[in-house]
Design a protein around this motif. Sequence first.
Motif, PDB file in Angstrom:
ATOM      1  N   GLY A 165     -11.454   8.135   1.595  1.00 28.11           N
ATOM      2  CA  GLY A 165     -11.854   9.495   1.914  1.00 28.11           C
ATOM      3  C   GLY A 165     -10.723  10.365   2.425  1.00 28.11           C
ATOM      4  N   GLN A 166      -9.524   9.784   2.587  1.00 31.83           N
ATOM      5  CA  GLN A 166      -8.383  10.537   3.109  1.00 31.83           C
ATOM      6  C   GLN A 166      -7.690  11.303   1.983  1.00 31.83           C
ATOM      7  OE1 GLN A 166      -5.443   8.048   4.972  1.00 31.83           O
ATOM      8  NE2 GLN A 166      -4.841   9.661   6.399  1.00 31.83           N
ATOM      9  N   GLN A 167      -7.364  12.562   2.250  1.00 35.11           N
ATOM     10  CA  GLN A 167      -6.655  13.394   1.287  1.00 35.11           C
ATOM     11  C   GLN A 167      -5.158  13.140   1.429  1.00 35.11           C
ATOM     12  OE1 GLN A 167      -8.633  15.157  -0.642  1.00 35.11           O
ATOM     13  NE2 GLN A 167      -7.217  16.371  -1.878  1.00 35.11           N
ATOM     14  N   VAL A 168      -4.501  12.757   0.319  1.00 40.16           N
ATOM     15  CA  VAL A 168      -3.080  12.408   0.384  1.00 40.16           C
ATOM     16  C   VAL A 168      -2.320  13.074  -0.752  1.00 40.16           C
ATOM     17  CG1 VAL A 168      -3.444  10.174   1.522  1.00 40.16           C
ATOM     18  CG2 VAL A 168      -3.432  10.313  -0.980  1.00 40.16           C
ATOM     19  N   LEU A 169      -0.999  13.120  -0.568  1.00 46.24           N
ATOM     20  CA  LEU A 169      -0.078  13.619  -1.581  1.00 46.24           C
ATOM     21  C   LEU A 169       0.876  12.479  -1.905  1.00 46.24           C
ATOM     22  CD1 LEU A 169       0.865  16.189  -3.134  1.00 46.24           C
ATOM     23  CD2 LEU A 169       2.457  16.584  -1.256  1.00 46.24           C
ATOM     24  N   VAL A 170       0.974  12.111  -3.226  1.00 42.51           N
ATOM     25  CA  VAL A 170       1.790  10.959  -3.596  1.00 42.51           C
ATOM     26  C   VAL A 170       2.854  11.386  -4.597  1.00 42.51           C
ATOM     27  CG1 VAL A 170      -0.122   9.356  -3.233  1.00 42.51           C
ATOM     28  CG2 VAL A 170       0.290  10.257  -5.524  1.00 42.51           C
ATOM     29  N   ARG A 171       4.003  10.697  -4.531  1.00 43.83           N
ATOM     30  CA  ARG A 171       5.029  10.810  -5.556  1.00 43.83           C
ATOM     31  C   ARG A 171       4.991   9.510  -6.347  1.00 43.83           C
ATOM     32  NH1 ARG A 171      10.017  11.361  -2.790  1.00 43.83           N
ATOM     33  NH2 ARG A 171      10.371   9.140  -3.024  1.00 43.83           N
ATOM     34  N   ALA A 172       4.752   9.593  -7.660  1.00 40.38           N
ATOM     35  CA  ALA A 172       4.441   8.383  -8.417  1.00 40.38           C
ATOM     36  C   ALA A 172       5.057   8.421  -9.808  1.00 40.38           C
ATOM     37  CB  ALA A 172       2.924   8.218  -8.522  1.00 40.38           C
ATOM     38  N   LYS A 173       5.075   7.252 -10.401  1.00 40.82           N
ATOM     39  CA  LYS A 173       5.541   7.069 -11.771  1.00 40.82           C
ATOM     40  C   LYS A 173       4.331   6.726 -12.635  1.00 40.82           C
ATOM     41  CE  LYS A 173       7.828   3.329 -12.522  1.00 40.82           C
ATOM     42  NZ  LYS A 173       8.902   2.308 -12.525  1.00 40.82           N
ATOM     43  N   VAL A 174       4.143   7.415 -13.768  1.00 40.91           N
ATOM     44  CA  VAL A 174       3.015   7.157 -14.668  1.00 40.91           C
ATOM     45  C   VAL A 174       3.303   5.882 -15.450  1.00 40.91           C
ATOM     46  CG1 VAL A 174       1.651   8.060 -16.579  1.00 40.91           C
ATOM     47  CG2 VAL A 174       2.555   9.624 -14.830  1.00 40.91           C
ATOM     48  N   SER A 175       2.297   4.980 -15.488  1.00 40.47           N
ATOM     49  CA  SER A 175       2.518   3.702 -16.169  1.00 40.47           C
ATOM     50  C   SER A 175       1.185   3.194 -16.717  1.00 40.47           C
ATOM     51  CB  SER A 175       3.137   2.684 -15.202  1.00 40.47           C
ATOM     52  OG  SER A 175       3.434   1.479 -15.867  1.00 40.47           O
ATOM     53  N   LEU A 176       1.223   1.982 -17.286  1.00 46.64           N
ATOM     54  CA  LEU A 176       0.041   1.349 -17.867  1.00 46.64           C
ATOM     55  C   LEU A 176       0.058  -0.122 -17.463  1.00 46.64           C
ATOM     56  CD1 LEU A 176      -2.301   1.948 -20.004  1.00 46.64           C
ATOM     57  CD2 LEU A 176      -0.858   0.682 -21.591  1.00 46.64           C
ATOM     58  N   TYR A 177      -1.063  -0.602 -16.924  1.00 49.71           N
ATOM     59  CA  TYR A 177      -1.175  -2.013 -16.583  1.00 49.71           C
ATOM     60  C   TYR A 177      -1.621  -2.744 -17.842  1.00 49.71           C
ATOM     61  CZ  TYR A 177      -2.579  -6.255 -14.105  1.00 49.71           C
ATOM     62  OH  TYR A 177      -2.700  -7.553 -13.676  1.00 49.71           O
ATOM     63  N   GLU A 178      -0.664  -3.433 -18.500  1.00 53.70           N
ATOM     64  CA  GLU A 178      -0.913  -3.985 -19.825  1.00 53.70           C
ATOM     65  C   GLU A 178      -1.990  -5.057 -19.833  1.00 53.70           C
ATOM     66  OE1 GLU A 178       2.682  -5.057 -21.905  1.00 53.70           O
ATOM     67  OE2 GLU A 178       3.865  -3.702 -20.655  1.00 53.70           O
ATOM     68  N   ALA A 179      -2.100  -5.819 -18.751  1.00 50.76           N
ATOM     69  CA  ALA A 179      -3.066  -6.933 -18.741  1.00 50.76           C
ATOM     70  C   ALA A 179      -4.496  -6.442 -18.937  1.00 50.76           C
ATOM     71  CB  ALA A 179      -2.946  -7.712 -17.435  1.00 50.76           C
ATOM     72  N   ARG A 180      -4.804  -5.215 -18.440  1.00 51.94           N
ATOM     73  CA  ARG A 180      -6.165  -4.691 -18.597  1.00 51.94           C
ATOM     74  C   ARG A 180      -6.192  -3.414 -19.412  1.00 51.94           C
ATOM     75  NH1 ARG A 180      -6.920  -5.813 -12.906  1.00 51.94           N
ATOM     76  NH2 ARG A 180      -6.716  -3.567 -12.524  1.00 51.94           N
ATOM     77  N   GLY A 181      -5.022  -2.912 -19.787  1.00 55.59           N
ATOM     78  CA  GLY A 181      -4.986  -1.663 -20.535  1.00 55.59           C
ATOM     79  C   GLY A 181      -5.369  -0.470 -19.691  1.00 55.59           C
ATOM     80  N   ASP A 182      -5.117  -0.578 -18.345  1.00 55.51           N
ATOM     81  CA  ASP A 182      -5.508   0.505 -17.440  1.00 55.51           C
ATOM     82  C   ASP A 182      -4.352   1.479 -17.260  1.00 55.51           C
ATOM     83  OD1 ASP A 182      -8.006  -0.506 -17.072  1.00 55.51           O
ATOM     84  OD2 ASP A 182      -7.526  -1.563 -15.200  1.00 55.51           O
ATOM     85  N   PHE A 183      -4.654   2.763 -17.422  1.00 60.52           N
ATOM     86  CA  PHE A 183      -3.711   3.827 -17.104  1.00 60.52           C
ATOM     87  C   PHE A 183      -3.621   3.906 -15.586  1.00 60.52           C
ATOM     88  CE2 PHE A 183      -3.379   8.468 -16.145  1.00 60.52           C
ATOM     89  CZ  PHE A 183      -2.069   8.630 -16.568  1.00 60.52           C
TER      90      PHE A 183
END
Length: 450
Positions: free
Chosen positions: A80-98
């Motif tokens: 429920g906490q509002q946050v600001l993140v700096r992140a790298k876009v990737s894909l978890y290949e084992a499940r095909g999750d973005f």
Amino acid sequence: MQDFEETPLRQVFSVSELSGAARKLLEDNFPLIWVEGEISNLAQPASGHLYFSLKDPSAQLRCAMFRMRGRLLDFKPENGQQVLVRAKVSLYEARGDFQLIIEHMEEAGDGALRREYEAMKRQLRNEGLFEVAHKQPIPELPKQIGVLTSPSGAAIRDILSVLKRRFPAIPILIYPIPVQGQGAAEKIARAIELANIRRECDVLLLSRGGGSLEDLWAFNEEVLARAVFKSRIPVVSAVGHEVDFTIADFVADARAPTPSAAAELLSQDRQEWLARLNSLQRRLFASMQNRLRQTSQQLDWLSRRLQSPGQRLARISSRVNELQQRQITALRHLLRRRQDKLLNLRARLMQQTPAQRVAVLHERYNHLHSRLERAMHERLQDSTQRLATLGHALDTVSPLATLGRGYALVQRVSDGELLRDASKINTGEQIQTRLAKGSLLCRVESSQND
């Protein structure tokens, strides 16, 4: 025969190949990005990694923050906490999750304001706006105080109350300003510029009551900080409570923790000033009286010194006669001293004849010889007495003295071992017992241990 079109070759991907290609495509085409959202489905397994989703009303993204990055957090993430993140876009290949791989995370909302606050503070510090060398002195007793605040707020009531109690003679000029909201910083900056143009006050008090970081934000904006820095009139900042610090506090010539404290800083205690005034008045009166007495005494002295030329000549003549008599007396005394010195030198010369010198040395020889004989006799007596004392002490600790008190030394005849324990001797063995006078050769009939 029916003609068949040649079917083109088909490229077939495995699931792993397609997942890897999609991951590489995402990572290569998206740089580090900032994303804001609400934490949900937060999980932290034993590995120390953080797994959660970032969501807004329309969508959500899976996120992963690895342990080494998570250790750098200065807060504890919660659902429920509002946050600001700096992140790298990737894909978890084992499940095909973005998913997003989180490099940095901070609280949004107030956290974003805090980040902007620190950036502005760092920028202005690097420009030198906080340097002590730029601070203007605050007048000890202002002729008129300009107060920039909301005319309906609690801050102005506190300021007026303190000034009325401490020094009501100081006039106050209020410059009404908005203390929060859109455009407040620009309006406050214009009020400071107006006060500098009119030059009606010799100190400005910038004040408002406490509030959140967002409430106080107008006092953190660059336009206001630069207006305070450019002010030719000294500025005292008293924004919020003791724990609240704004950019205006650092740029101002002085900072007070509260509006009431600012009023205390700019005013003097009335009773203390009256006491100082009375003391100065008494000192001035005493100084004038003393100066009058000194001037009167000087006038009397000058009037007594005023003499006619005849009197002055007579006084000079008398002084010359006096100096002549003193010179004659001094010459007589000098001649007498020289004669006494000559007689003294003659007597000393007579005392230095060889016969007298020999007699003196012979007398000194006899005296030293007597002292040497007495010293040798006393040294011999001391040595004799010390030898007797040491002999007595040696006799006291001698084993023979112990034997003389009835004790005996017992040795086994076979090996000469000195016996201290009855269990060390067997029945029938021979022992030699040494007494104070003589010794006994014995045979053990029996032994007993206590």
